[in-house]
Design a protein around this motif. Structure first.
Motif, PDB file in Angstrom:
ATOM      1  N   ARG A   1      80.294 -14.351  44.702  1.00  0.00           N
ATOM      2  CA  ARG A   1      81.043 -14.568  43.462  1.00  0.00           C
ATOM      3  C   ARG A   1      82.529 -14.772  43.744  1.00  0.00           C
ATOM      4  O   ARG A   1      83.180 -15.622  43.135  1.00  0.00           O
ATOM      5  CB  ARG A   1      80.855 -13.370  42.533  1.00  0.00           C
ATOM      6  CG  ARG A   1      79.437 -13.231  42.007  1.00  0.00           C
ATOM      7  CD  ARG A   1      79.335 -12.040  41.081  1.00  0.00           C
ATOM      8  NE  ARG A   1      78.001 -11.911  40.520  1.00  0.00           N
ATOM      9  CZ  ARG A   1      77.646 -10.954  39.677  1.00  0.00           C
ATOM     10  NH1 ARG A   1      78.533 -10.047  39.294  1.00  0.00           N
ATOM     11  NH2 ARG A   1      76.415 -10.898  39.213  1.00  0.00           N
ATOM     12  N   LEU A   2      83.034 -13.990  44.672  1.00  0.00           N
ATOM     13  CA  LEU A   2      84.454 -14.118  45.011  1.00  0.00           C
ATOM     14  C   LEU A   2      84.730 -15.459  45.665  1.00  0.00           C
ATOM     15  O   LEU A   2      85.780 -16.080  45.437  1.00  0.00           O
ATOM     16  CB  LEU A   2      84.853 -12.975  45.949  1.00  0.00           C
ATOM     17  CG  LEU A   2      86.352 -12.706  46.136  1.00  0.00           C
ATOM     18  CD1 LEU A   2      87.040 -12.488  44.804  1.00  0.00           C
ATOM     19  CD2 LEU A   2      86.552 -11.492  47.036  1.00  0.00           C
ATOM     20  N   LEU A   3      83.786 -15.936  46.477  1.00  0.00           N
ATOM     21  CA  LEU A   3      83.938 -17.234  47.129  1.00  0.00           C
ATOM     22  C   LEU A   3      84.010 -18.347  46.088  1.00  0.00           C
ATOM     23  O   LEU A   3      84.785 -19.297  46.216  1.00  0.00           O
ATOM     24  CB  LEU A   3      82.775 -17.483  48.083  1.00  0.00           C
ATOM     25  CG  LEU A   3      82.842 -18.758  48.931  1.00  0.00           C
ATOM     26  CD1 LEU A   3      83.959 -18.654  49.953  1.00  0.00           C
ATOM     27  CD2 LEU A   3      81.514 -19.005  49.638  1.00  0.00           C
ATOM     28  N   LYS A   4      83.189 -18.222  45.065  1.00  0.00           N
ATOM     29  CA  LYS A   4      83.195 -19.222  43.991  1.00  0.00           C
ATOM     30  C   LYS A   4      84.529 -19.210  43.256  1.00  0.00           C
ATOM     31  O   LYS A   4      85.085 -20.272  42.926  1.00  0.00           O
ATOM     32  CB  LYS A   4      82.053 -18.928  43.018  1.00  0.00           C
ATOM     33  CG  LYS A   4      81.880 -19.975  41.935  1.00  0.00           C
ATOM     34  CD  LYS A   4      80.674 -19.657  41.067  1.00  0.00           C
ATOM     35  CE  LYS A   4      80.490 -20.722  39.982  1.00  0.00           C
ATOM     36  NZ  LYS A   4      79.321 -20.418  39.117  1.00  0.00           N
ATOM     37  N   ALA A   5      85.051 -18.022  43.040  1.00  0.00           N
ATOM     38  CA  ALA A   5      86.344 -17.907  42.354  1.00  0.00           C
ATOM     39  C   ALA A   5      87.490 -18.412  43.214  1.00  0.00           C
ATOM     40  O   ALA A   5      88.481 -18.948  42.715  1.00  0.00           O
ATOM     41  CB  ALA A   5      86.587 -16.458  41.956  1.00  0.00           C
ATOM     42  N   LYS A   6      87.343 -18.270  44.530  1.00  0.00           N
ATOM     43  CA  LYS A   6      88.402 -18.688  45.461  1.00  0.00           C
ATOM     44  C   LYS A   6      88.201 -20.120  45.944  1.00  0.00           C
ATOM     45  O   LYS A   6      88.871 -20.553  46.890  1.00  0.00           O
ATOM     46  CB  LYS A   6      88.419 -17.752  46.674  1.00  0.00           C
ATOM     47  CG  LYS A   6      88.918 -16.350  46.382  1.00  0.00           C
ATOM     48  CD  LYS A   6      90.405 -16.313  46.146  1.00  0.00           C
ATOM     49  CE  LYS A   6      90.910 -14.894  45.980  1.00  0.00           C
ATOM     50  NZ  LYS A   6      92.371 -14.869  45.714  1.00  0.00           N
ATOM     51  N   ASN A   7      87.269 -20.848  45.301  1.00  0.00           N
ATOM     52  CA  ASN A   7      87.004 -22.247  45.667  1.00  0.00           C
ATOM     53  C   ASN A   7      86.625 -22.409  47.140  1.00  0.00           C
ATOM     54  O   ASN A   7      87.069 -23.338  47.817  1.00  0.00           O
ATOM     55  CB  ASN A   7      88.222 -23.121  45.345  1.00  0.00           C
ATOM     56  CG  ASN A   7      88.494 -23.175  43.847  1.00  0.00           C
ATOM     57  OD1 ASN A   7      87.581 -23.271  43.049  1.00  0.00           O
ATOM     58  ND2 ASN A   7      89.775 -23.082  43.476  1.00  0.00           N
ATOM     59  N   GLY A   8      85.792 -21.485  47.631  1.00  0.00           N
ATOM     60  CA  GLY A   8      85.257 -21.604  48.978  1.00  0.00           C
ATOM     61  C   GLY A   8      86.221 -21.251  50.092  1.00  0.00           C
ATOM     62  O   GLY A   8      85.980 -21.607  51.248  1.00  0.00           O
ATOM     63  N   ASP A   9      87.286 -20.535  49.812  1.00  0.00           N
ATOM     64  CA  ASP A   9      88.282 -20.191  50.834  1.00  0.00           C
ATOM     65  C   ASP A   9      87.926 -18.851  51.483  1.00  0.00           C
ATOM     66  O   ASP A   9      88.339 -17.789  51.017  1.00  0.00           O
ATOM     67  CB  ASP A   9      89.677 -20.127  50.207  1.00  0.00           C
ATOM     68  CG  ASP A   9      90.777 -20.082  51.267  1.00  0.00           C
ATOM     69  OD1 ASP A   9      90.461 -19.785  52.434  1.00  0.00           O
ATOM     70  OD2 ASP A   9      91.942 -20.343  50.923  1.00  0.00           O
TER      71      ASP A   9
END
Length: 519
Positions: A114-122
């Motif tokens: 979920r965090l990856l999705k929020a961070k645009n894959g960063d």
């Protein structure tokens, strides 16, 4: 009550709700019981962190304290109210959970997703935020790829986290195979599992004959260079498997290999070449593929054929070969029964071809009998098997790979002369299966591979069928099917076959007597 940002206040439990963004899904009962007892005795010492969402407060940090407070019978709890976006709330929840000792890796994996999705894959930004390495983040994210079958095995205690991190990098079908066979049945350690994956499932892309950036070979699969199932695409995720570029999708790899070979064959035929599928191995059981003993290197004769290597080393490459057995340039020393085959008469050649055909029938018949009976051998090996193994010590003339496949095992078909080498190739295969493989190799060498070996079904194969295949194998049916399958390859008799009625001999016509003349 009044919503004051960054304020410490007391809130009724009825006004609080757990957040759907919370990555934690599992709560250890023993730990929760201890926390409940502590709250009954001392109350809540650390306020919950919450945010205002519509008409209620959503818990950002403190879900366990909230649950324990409800169980302990409290009516209200201390909270700190802050303003958070969904992204900020998810980030705080993840960081809060990472500080806990009992957070389950699967919950952790979902939080990172979920965090990856929020961070645009960063991934680098996430790693910096939570104080973890990027390889750690990649590993946890990979756990989201576990199939339902694999997740149940992990949650049920059938495998450890180290197993799960390796299994998560495999394709769904391979995950099921590895969990059921290597982990559950054979009890493979993490080290054993890693070795099994490296030796049996990883496919070396450096030896693949197609161009890795080719998007047209199989359009649906696309280019290998941008494929996430290629270890070189993400070295930090696949660092367990060492250096080198390897493919983790066996189906895609073999589909591309097949497509490349079809393309290569068509290209050769388009320019007028005659193409024959070959292997560099002396013996192969692949239909339509000739082993090294069925062709000769081309030495300038008029019978040139392009051999397309489709099996073993050098796959995808070509070589010039000669398929004519009695070619004087490419095979000048070929003799059969002490006579040059090319100088034999028609009846002699026909007789020899019929002998070869019968030999092939018996060879295929024994091969099919072997494939039918060997899988039925269960339990401890009996005297007949041990005698065969003792008599026929492996000399690498039989195919280890083919013998292993008969009992459902997969090994590399390498010629080995040292015990340590062989042990590495057969690592993970039980001693009982090793005995079966060795026994299958003996049968394969003496009764299938050598086409001129005397018939021995009465000596060994028939007793095996009787011992293990009674009521399951019909020897006559198998032989009849072989004869039917090979009927199209039956040699045609020459015109001068022995026993054929000869035609009338044409001699010189007698001169007619002159009229009127007498002796």
């Amino acid at each position: 009550m009044t919503d004051t940002t960054d304020s410490l206040t007391q809130v009724n439990l009825a006004e609080l709700q757990e957040s759907p963004l919370n990555p934690r899904r599992g709560f250890d009962k023993a730990s929760m019981d201890e926390r409940t007892a502590s709250i009954r005795e001392r109350g809540i010492l650390t306020p919950l962190l919450v945010r205002r969402v519509n008409s209620h407060f959503e818990i950002v940090a403190g879900a366990r304290r909230f649950r324990a407070a409800k169980t302990a019978g409290l009516e209200s709890v201390p909270v700190i109210v802050k303003e958070f976006t969904d992204e900020e709330a998810a980030e705080v929840m993840l960081i809060d959970n990472l500080q806990r000792q009992d957070v389950h890796p699967l919950d952790e994996a979902e939080g990172y997703r979920r965090l990856l999705k929020a961070k645009n894959g960063d991934v680098k930004a996430i790693a910096a935020k939570v104080g973890k390495s990027t390889s750690y983040i990649y590993g946890r994210l990979a756990l989201n790829n576990l199939t339902e079958h694999s997740r149940k095995a992990y949650l049920g205690g059938r495998m450890e986290l180290g197993h799960a991190l390796l299994v998560a990098k495999l394709q769904p079908d391979e995950q099921k195979q590895v969990v059921n066979e290597e982990i559950s049945r054979q009890g493979a350690s993490i080290v054993d599992l890693k070795r099994f994956i490296e030796e049996e499932l990883l496919l070396d892309l450096s030896g693949a004959p197609w161009k890795k950036d080719d998007e047209t070979l199989i359009p649906k699969a696309g280019s290998c260079l941008i494929c996430t199932k290629r270890t070189g695409m993400n070295p930090e995720l696949f660092q367990d498997f060492g250096k080198g570029d390897k493919c983790l999708d066996g189906k895609c790899f073999h589909a591309k290999m097949d497509a490349f070979l079809v393309r290569k064959r068509l290209e050769l035929q388009k320019v007028g070449e005659k193409v024959q599928n070959i292997s560099l191995n002396f013996w192969t059981n692949i239909k339509g593929v000739l082993g090294r003993d069925h062709y000769r290197d081309w030495k300038g004769c008029e019978h040139r054929v392009i051999g397309l290597i489709v099996d073993g080393k050098g796959i995808g490459s070509t070589k010039k070969i000669c398929l004519t057995s009695d070619c004087k340039k490419c095979n000048p020393g070929r003799h059969i029964d002490g006579h040059d085959f090319a100088r034999q008469t028609g009846p002699e050649r026909y007789k020899r071809r019929m002998e070869i055909r019968e030999n092939k029938i018996q060879q295929e018949y024994r091969a099919r009998l072997m494939k039918a009976v060997v899988p039925l051998i269960k339990g401890d090996l009996q005297r007949i098997h041990l005698l065969a193994i003792i008599r026929e010590v492996s000399d690498n003339r039989a195919s280890l790979e083919a013998a292993a496949q008969i009992i459902g095992k997969k090994v590399k078909d390498d010629l080995v002369f040292e015990i340590a080498e062989l042990d590495k190739i057969l690592h993970g295969i039980s001693d009982q299966d090793l005995k079966r493989i060795a026994f299958a190799m003996m049968l394969q060498r003496d009764m299938v591979q050598d086409p001129f070996f005397s018939l021995q079904d009465d000596e060994l194969l028939s007793p095996l069928v009787k011992l293990h295949g009674s009521g399951k194998i019909d020897m006559k049916v198998i032989e009849a099917q072989v004869r039917t399958d090979l009927e199209t390859k039956k040699p045609k008799p020459p015109k001068d076959v022995p026993g054929k009625k000869p035609g009338k001999k044409r001699g010189k016509k007698a001169k007619p007597k002159a009229k009127g003349k007498t002796k």
